[in-house]
Design an enzyme around this catalytic site. Sequence first.
Site, PDB file in Angstrom:
ATOM      1  N   CYS A   1      41.583  31.876  45.009  1.00 44.04           N
ATOM      2  CA  CYS A   1      41.452  31.765  43.554  1.00 44.04           C
ATOM      3  C   CYS A   1      41.455  30.291  43.137  1.00 44.04           C
ATOM      4  CB  CYS A   1      42.546  32.575  42.865  1.00 44.04           C
ATOM      5  SG  CYS A   1      42.209  32.901  41.113  1.00 44.04           S
TER       6      CYS A   1
ATOM      7  N   HIS B   1      42.111  37.875  45.295  1.00 42.00           N
ATOM      8  CA  HIS B   1      43.458  37.738  45.866  1.00 42.00           C
ATOM      9  C   HIS B   1      43.649  38.722  47.021  1.00 42.00           C
ATOM     10  CE1 HIS B   1      45.312  34.992  42.886  1.00 42.00           C
ATOM     11  NE2 HIS B   1      44.374  35.494  42.106  1.00 42.00           N
TER      12      HIS B   1
ATOM     13  N   GLU C   1      46.045  38.762  49.054  1.00 41.53           N
ATOM     14  CA  GLU C   1      47.459  38.991  49.321  1.00 41.53           C
ATOM     15  C   GLU C   1      48.027  40.200  48.590  1.00 41.53           C
ATOM     16  OE1 GLU C   1      47.515  36.012  45.839  1.00 41.53           O
ATOM     17  OE2 GLU C   1      46.213  36.630  47.490  1.00 41.53           O
TER      18      GLU C   1
END
Length: 516
Positions: free
Chosen positions: A84, A171, A173
């Site tokens: 990002c 993202h 994660e």
Amino acid sequence: MSSAARGILVVDFGAQYSQLIARRVREANVWSEIAPADKALKRARSMNLGGIILSGGPASVYEEGAPALQLELLELGVPVLGICFGQQVLVQALGGVVEASDLREFGRTSVRIVNSSGLFEGMDGRTVVWMSHGDKVTRLPEGFEIHASSNDCPFAAVAAPERGFFGVQFHPEVAHTVRGREIIENFVWRVCEIQEDWTPESIAEREIEKIREQVGDKGEIILGLSGGVDSSVAAVIAHRAVGDRVHAIFVDNGLLRHGEREGLARTFGQHFKIDLTMVDASERFLASLKGVSDPEEKRKRIGHDFIEVFRKEAARFERAEFLGQGTLYPDVIESVAAHGGNTAVIKSHHNVGGLPDDLELELVEPLRELFKDEVRAIGRHLGLDAELIERQPFPGPGLAVRCLGEVTPERLAVLRAADHIVTSEIEAAGAHKGLWQYFAVLLPVRSVGVMGDARTYEEACAIRIVESEDAMTADWVQLPRELLERISGRIINEVRGINRVVLDISSKPPATIEWE
């Protein structure tokens, strides 16, 4: 971790989820640590660096005062992955262009995989990712190519493979990115070529050795024992490190769940051979909370009293120089910019920061850089009972942050009874397996009800049931209707003071797991 172990450095640009990135790397059995953007180069040079991940962040790369990327990081000869904001700052540093986007993207997005190599090894076609950005890359640096794109984000994933540079606008994660784990594993295992040596055994030995080095041959530790997973594992680690020089103290603050104190005595007796002192300080805590409704003020007063009780108890141990706590990563990230970055403060925790300057005890926090699942894994490795290891988390301030409004003995008794019904019914039905937390919250909201043809005007109880992997994100859970009916019926019929039960169906984010 041993200095010989290669690891990933997560450069924190102020993202709420920098710790989550580090956690995903550790799930791949690889060591990771975090450093703020302005200290990352120094840390990178001091560790056995295998790769770098640039986190997201709330700023725009083109704004004055935005966190800057230390360009020397790109010259260390290890792969770099930007996420990002991290992708944007990487692209800009290498000559690309980042601009404000007319279309802000927040939520799940389908992307098309253009190049099934590098981050997308073993993947093809389309996959769902989680976007959260208002800026976009409009021109790539020389040598970069597109690896994934979406209708609204042509540069969803980019790379300069020969140079070891990768960037994703989404993202990976977060759990909402369907194949996010694989993307991070591909970066760590395939791109960085780091071996998997971050295991429960290595974690436990690392923390035991760190305590031995910190405490020395003669130091003694006073350890706060709550009976939960964190403090229990911290106690075992400390005891393995320094043996009989650990003195556990349990503080009954009057804010405990049903049967908490009695259960602790039984559990501790079964699993530990550590000096244990049980202190009944309930009157002191409840007196401090009288008339207080603000949640931050509650936490501060509870934290203050907790430390003062420990200060008094410490006087009994002439050689006590250390205070052991079960502080975790999520505690830290939600309290302060843990690594000196720009992360926004969400709430304070009683065992993070705020210690008085004259407290003559140095903190020992063997779990401070660990996530809950890592703590449980260590607990299993150390031989703790499964019932204790799988116990749901309980906040340090106890029922005070689930008793919204003023905390009084009467309202606590109401909440404690309702909470016991919630937990006991869910566990009796076997519905607790896979849940992160399930509890009751007493709301300072009165509503009209009818009981036995008579009008009532009593408070409401909210039921909070969530599933999560690490408390950084969480989703609400819908239990079977029959079970919810049984819980609601018992609370209304058995607990005087509640005439309405509601179900909390909000996820984190935007809500938090606890109400305060």
